[in-house]
Design a protein around this motif. Structure first.
Motif, mmCIF file in Angstrom:
data_model
loop_
_atom_site.group_PDB
_atom_site.id
_atom_site.type_symbol
_atom_site.label_atom_id
_atom_site.label_comp_id
_atom_site.label_asym_id
_atom_site.label_seq_id
_atom_site.Cartn_x
_atom_site.Cartn_y
_atom_site.Cartn_z
ATOM 1 N N SER A 42 18.902 -15.476 -35.232
ATOM 2 C CA SER A 42 17.709 -14.602 -35.817
ATOM 3 C C SER A 42 16.726 -14.644 -34.778
ATOM 4 O O SER A 42 16.416 -15.693 -33.992
ATOM 5 C CB SER A 42 17.357 -14.826 -37.283
ATOM 6 N N ARG A 44 12.564 -14.496 -33.459
ATOM 7 C CA ARG A 44 11.489 -15.070 -33.849
ATOM 8 C C ARG A 44 10.890 -14.886 -35.206
ATOM 9 O O ARG A 44 10.467 -15.842 -36.041
ATOM 10 C CB ARG A 44 10.429 -15.007 -32.747
ATOM 11 N N LYS A 45 10.584 -13.672 -35.361
ATOM 12 C CA LYS A 45 9.865 -13.181 -36.876
ATOM 13 C C LYS A 45 11.126 -12.640 -37.593
ATOM 14 O O LYS A 45 12.007 -12.163 -36.970
ATOM 15 C CB LYS A 45 9.012 -12.152 -36.302
ATOM 16 N N GLY A 46 10.695 -12.529 -38.808
ATOM 17 C CA GLY A 46 11.720 -11.842 -39.704
ATOM 18 C C GLY A 46 12.495 -12.811 -40.184
ATOM 19 O O GLY A 46 12.428 -13.950 -40.452
ATOM 20 N N VAL A 47 13.835 -12.137 -40.890
ATOM 21 C CA VAL A 47 14.815 -13.065 -41.707
ATOM 22 C C VAL A 47 15.433 -13.977 -40.778
ATOM 23 O O VAL A 47 15.762 -13.833 -39.558
ATOM 24 C CB VAL A 47 15.664 -12.151 -42.366
ATOM 25 N N GLN A 48 15.266 -15.437 -41.044
ATOM 26 C CA GLN A 48 15.856 -16.536 -40.149
ATOM 27 C C GLN A 48 17.174 -16.712 -40.553
ATOM 28 O O GLN A 48 17.899 -17.593 -39.974
ATOM 29 C CB GLN A 48 14.756 -17.687 -40.407
ATOM 30 N N ILE B 300 10.389 -23.296 -38.860
ATOM 31 C CA ILE B 300 9.990 -22.062 -39.471
ATOM 32 C C ILE B 300 8.656 -22.436 -40.179
ATOM 33 O O ILE B 300 8.687 -23.108 -40.960
ATOM 34 C CB ILE B 300 11.068 -21.417 -40.189
ATOM 35 N N VAL B 304 12.243 -18.966 -45.363
ATOM 36 C CA VAL B 304 13.411 -18.379 -44.142
ATOM 37 C C VAL B 304 13.580 -17.035 -44.368
ATOM 38 O O VAL B 304 14.201 -16.186 -43.712
ATOM 39 C CB VAL B 304 14.652 -19.059 -44.618
ATOM 40 N N LEU B 305 12.985 -16.169 -45.338
ATOM 41 C CA LEU B 305 13.186 -14.801 -45.190
ATOM 42 C C LEU B 305 11.952 -13.970 -44.583
ATOM 43 O O LEU B 305 12.239 -13.082 -44.087
ATOM 44 C CB LEU B 305 13.011 -14.077 -46.591
ATOM 45 N N THR B 306 10.711 -14.729 -44.538
ATOM 46 C CA THR B 306 9.480 -13.818 -43.841
ATOM 47 C C THR B 306 8.784 -14.673 -42.732
ATOM 48 O O THR B 306 7.813 -14.192 -42.187
ATOM 49 C CB THR B 306 8.417 -13.486 -44.921
ATOM 50 N N GLY B 307 9.481 -15.916 -42.479
ATOM 51 C CA GLY B 307 8.761 -16.959 -41.827
ATOM 52 C C GLY B 307 8.799 -16.498 -40.273
ATOM 53 O O GLY B 307 9.467 -15.555 -40.097
ATOM 54 N N GLU B 308 8.176 -17.382 -39.396
ATOM 55 C CA GLU B 308 8.410 -17.371 -38.068
ATOM 56 C C GLU B 308 8.816 -18.677 -37.355
ATOM 57 O O GLU B 308 8.238 -19.734 -37.780
ATOM 58 C CB GLU B 308 7.274 -16.839 -37.318
ATOM 59 N N ALA B 367 20.674 -20.371 -38.669
ATOM 60 C CA ALA B 367 19.961 -19.276 -38.186
ATOM 61 C C ALA B 367 20.831 -18.138 -37.674
ATOM 62 O O ALA B 367 20.382 -17.045 -37.112
ATOM 63 C CB ALA B 367 18.726 -19.533 -37.474
#
Lengths: 391, 449
Positions: A42, A44-48, B300, B304-308, B367
């Protein structure tokens, strides 16, 4: 596996930009992602994290769901063959003949379709898209057994290029690719797609089987008898019961005859959640209701039981109408879309004597209307939201 | 009785690494970094330079578009450097914390006797204003626009999220003070969406019980199901975690940006909570509390959905109450994975056989994208995890094409990128929905102003 991975890593630079096999990049990439799940991660940003499902998995589930219908279809090709030439054969020989008769069609369909896909992926420099894995399996299953291989090749090429790639590839097409192949064959070579002489193969396959048809042989399909207002009979004149049509031991296109096998496929698609139950259910509902209306009004000698098990209706309902790309994408739209496919398929069957089978045309017709149905479903949502704002 | 909103759509991803209710003392970071990119849409104008002494509450920078919105130092110390990247873009303001704990004195306040203007001025001056976001556009609220209503999300429903009941312990008075202050700022109501079992007792606000899986805790989802935003309206949204910091300002007369941060994820030995300041180094918050591995791990800031993914030496985002560590997966090569039965693979579809054996199993998910990017193929997926009366796929397509009329009609003003996070997770075609929505919202904001 480690050795294979290391080998791929070693030869990979040759296929990348500037490498000596640069022109085969799409082929290598397709092969590599086929063998190993891509390890790209994934952003860097967004869903991981991501759901494990991908388009390869979805497509391979559909192919898996097609297998029962294909195997029964192969058996039926052999069964009809030995019935037509008046020989008795054991289970294995019967299946083996059908296998030999069908396999070249599968190979031709995949070779032509995937060949074009690979070439276009290379030119556009994108990944191989696996949509044709399904289309390539559908095509041999919806043609009569005696359709020449070169015709299948021409029709497949036409469909992949003009029904799919010019629109932008998998996910962008307006019409179901497999059905365009069939429509192309149907209108370009009608004598090889319908009538009495193409649904039963009496010649030998690679020296196996073959013989003269028995006396009184007719290769007409039950639907053409029905269209002519006659009783349903098999190729040697014996009557066809509903159970024959349900199990699939009747003349017809290769994969379409056995409703039972198709329902097993439907079960796989619904259990895995790959196909929309809304579409599937409403096609059957639309077809059954329309068939019963026509039957009771005296328009047809077939009641809804037969209309659904004969011809390509069940196959279209399970595998063609549920194509998510060419169907409706809203849940409400799916009910309307499926219902109309069922209704129109029966209308074409019963009222247009030129076309004994209407499922193909019904799906293609509704492919055109799917975006329109969605438009009105979404528009209703917009109006509801505007009303809320003005309230 | 309070109102109840029942949401059916959504998805709770059962991940390994839920935080246990204990709070550890983390290592102190040498330096902390204020990262302007944490504040989306802000064009930073830095007003300190290396060597300056700052107190907790001393402004470090402001937004060029809204000079009244100040961003302050979270503690006292010395500015070490102002790091800049290409075209002099400010990457971070590095501050070394001292031990004096000096702070700017804003004066203790009695909220009930303050006017709206006074409340607003104090919040802007003291640097807590950026906690207020606005719909449309999901950016820091424009102080010049009066909001129709204010929505406070009373819990976090994201995977492995911190529990508000634990974090809010001892901070109830601060939360109430912050809510009282917010009440001054709108002619409308202040709504707080809470879980049914929440132990928080709040006064003077409209409490709404929200039932259902994630994204039930998202501000956009709550607002949509309580009182939706229409074109031309503005609402403000806040997280209850941030109210603690706002409340401290009024009750103590000084800013205290320290938070209880959940350290979560399958790669954490004992998932727990730590006390941290924004801009702290992730490795300091984790310390030795990590699974030793010979594979790559992903660090992160956020969930896990909106993180960086910021890396081991990255910094925790100004807004985040959570850090998550999961396996990265980039060193994994799975042989014909798409063809295997897949008994332990997490999927919302039933295309892998996990669903037959899953039950309440906790999953470790790395990931990897697990597939190639494609055009949208499968339909009806997004709707299942999108509890709004909006067609997410059609809105996404309109946004991708930037057709403004269509975007407006389909509900662009109600959504934030985070609302699309679950759609992005389940998507077979591996589309970057949040990125597209963010770009679309930014372009729309520019077009409309």
């Amino acid at each position: 596996m480690k050795a294979l991975r290391n080998y791929l890593d070693k030869i990979k630079p040759d296929f990348e930009h500037g490498g000596k096999y640069e022109k085969l990049w799409s082929f290598f990439d397709g092969f590599e992602t086929f063998l190993f799940v891509p390890n790209s991660t994934s952003g860097r940003k967004g869903v991981q994290i991501h759901d494990s499902v991908d388009s390869k998995r979805v497509m391979s589930i559909v192919v898996l769901a097609l297998i029962p219908a294909l195997l029964v279809g192969m058996y039926n090709v052999g069964y009809q063959h030995f019935l037509a030439i008046g020989e008795s054969a054991d289970f294995f020989s019967t299946f083996f003949y059908g296998f030999l008769a069908v396999l070249p069609k599968i190979i031709v369909s995949y070779a032509v379709g995937l060949g074009i896909e690979f070439a276009i992926a290379q030119v556009k420099h994108h990944e191989i898209q696996e949509g044709f894995l399904v289309s390539g399996m559908l095509i041999p299953m919806i043609v009569p057994v005696d359709t020449p291989l070169w015709m299948i090749a021409v029709a497949t090429a036409f469909a992949v290029i003009f029904a799919k790639e010019i629109f932008g590839g998998t996910g962008m097409n307006i019409f179901n690719v497999a059905l365009i192949t069939r429509a192309f064959l149907f209108f370009a070579y009608p004598s090889k797609m319908s009538g009495d002489s193409v649904f039963i193969r009496t010649e030998s396959m690679f020296g196996f089987g073959g013989g003269q048809p028995v006396e009184g042989f007719s290769g007409a399909t039950p639907l053409s008898y029905a269209a002519a207002g006659k009783d349903l009979v098999g190729i040697t004149g014996e009557p066809i019961s509903w159970w024959d049509s349900f199990l699939g031991l009747i003349p017809g296109s290769i994969g379409e005859t056995s409703t039972l096998a198709i329902l097993i496929g439907a079960l796989i698609l619904l259990a895995t959640g790959v196909a929309s139950w809304r579409i599937m259910l409403s096609v059957f509902a639309g077809g059954a209701i329309m068939a019963q209306i026509v039957y009771m009004a005296g328009g047809s000698t077939l009641d809804m039981g037969y209309q659904i098990t004969l011809g390509g209706f069940a196959f279209a309902a399970v595998f063609m109408a549920t194509d998510p790309v060419t169907g409706c994408r809203t849940n409400i739209g799916k009910y309307i879309y499926g219902f109309l496919i069922g209704v129109i398929a029966i209308i074409i069957r019963v009222f247009n004597l030129g076309y004994p089978e209407g499922a193909m045309l019904a799906v293609l017709l509704m492919n055109i209307f799917a975006p329109l149905i969605d438009f009105y479903v979404v528009d209703a949502n917009i109006k509801r939201r505007l009303k809320r704002a003005n309230a | 009785m309070t109102n109840v909103v029942k949401l059916k759509k959504g998805l709770d991803i059962n991940l390994k690494g839920k935080p246990q209710e204990k709070c550890l003392e983390p290592l102190q970071s040498d330096t902390y970094v204020m990262i302007p990119d944490n504040f989306h849409g802000v064009i930073p104008k830095v007003i300190v330079k290396a060597g300056d002494k700052v107190l907790a509450g001393t402004p470090l920078m402001f937004d060029k578009n809204h000079p009244e919105v100040k961003f302050v130092s979270p503690f006292s110390g010395e500015v070490v450097s102002v790091d800049r990247g290409e075209r002099r873009k400010v990457l971070g303001i590095v501050i070394k914390k001292d031990v004096q704990n000096g702070c700017v004195d804003f004066g203790k306040k009695n909220v009930s006797s303050m006017s709206a203007e006074e409340v607003k001025a104090l919040m802007l001056e003291s640097g807590v204003w950026p906690f207020i976001k606005q719909r449309p556009y999901d950016v820091i609220a424009d102080p010049a626009v009066a909001p129709r209503d204010i929505f406070v999300t009373g819990f976090d429903s994201a995977p492995l999220a911190p529990s508000i009941d634990y974090v809010a312990k001892g901070e109830e008075a601060n939360i109430q003070t912050a809510l009282d202050a917010l009440c001054k700022l709108t002619q409308g109501k202040v709504y707080v969406g809470l879980r049914q079992d929440s132990s928080l007792k709040l006064k003077n606000v409209e409490c709404v019980t929200i039932e259902g899986p994630h994204p039930a805790g998202n501000a956009g989802i709550q607002a949509h199901n309580i009182k939706p935003v229409n074109k031309g309206q503005t609402i403000w949204t806040l997280s209850i975690f941030d109210l603690i910091i706002i409340g401290r300002l009024f009750n103590n007369g000084s800013v205290d940006f320290s938070r209880i941060v959940a350290v979560t994820g399958s790669e954490i030995q004992t998932p727990c909570y730590v006390k941290a300041y924004p801009g702290a180094k992730l490795s300091d918050l984790i310390g030795s509390n990590i699974v030793k591995s010979d594979y790559k791990q992903r660090f992160i800031s956020g969930n896990v959905l909106t993180g960086e993914s910021v890396g081991n030496d990255g910094r925790i985002n100004f807004y985040h109450n959570q850090i998550t560590v999961i396996p990265d997966g980039s060193d994994e090569h799975e042989f014909v994975g798409w063809a295997l039965p897949g008994l332990a693979k997490y999927s919302t579809t039933r295309t892998y056989l996990t669903w037959l054996f899953g039950g309440n199993k906790q999953y470790t998910i790395d990931a990897r994208l697990r597939g190639g990017k494609r055009a949208l193929i499968v339909s009806g997926q997004f709707e299942e995890v999108f509890p709004m009366d909006i067609y997410p796929e059609f809105l996404y397509k309109a946004t991708l094409a930037f057709e403004i009329d269509k975007m407006e009609n389909l509900g662009i003003y109600e959504v934030a990128p985070e609302d699309f996070a679950l759609c992005e997770f389940v998507d077979v075609s591996k589309t970057e929905l949040q990125k597209v929505m963010r770009q679309g919202l930014d372009a729309l904001l520019k077009e409309m102003n």
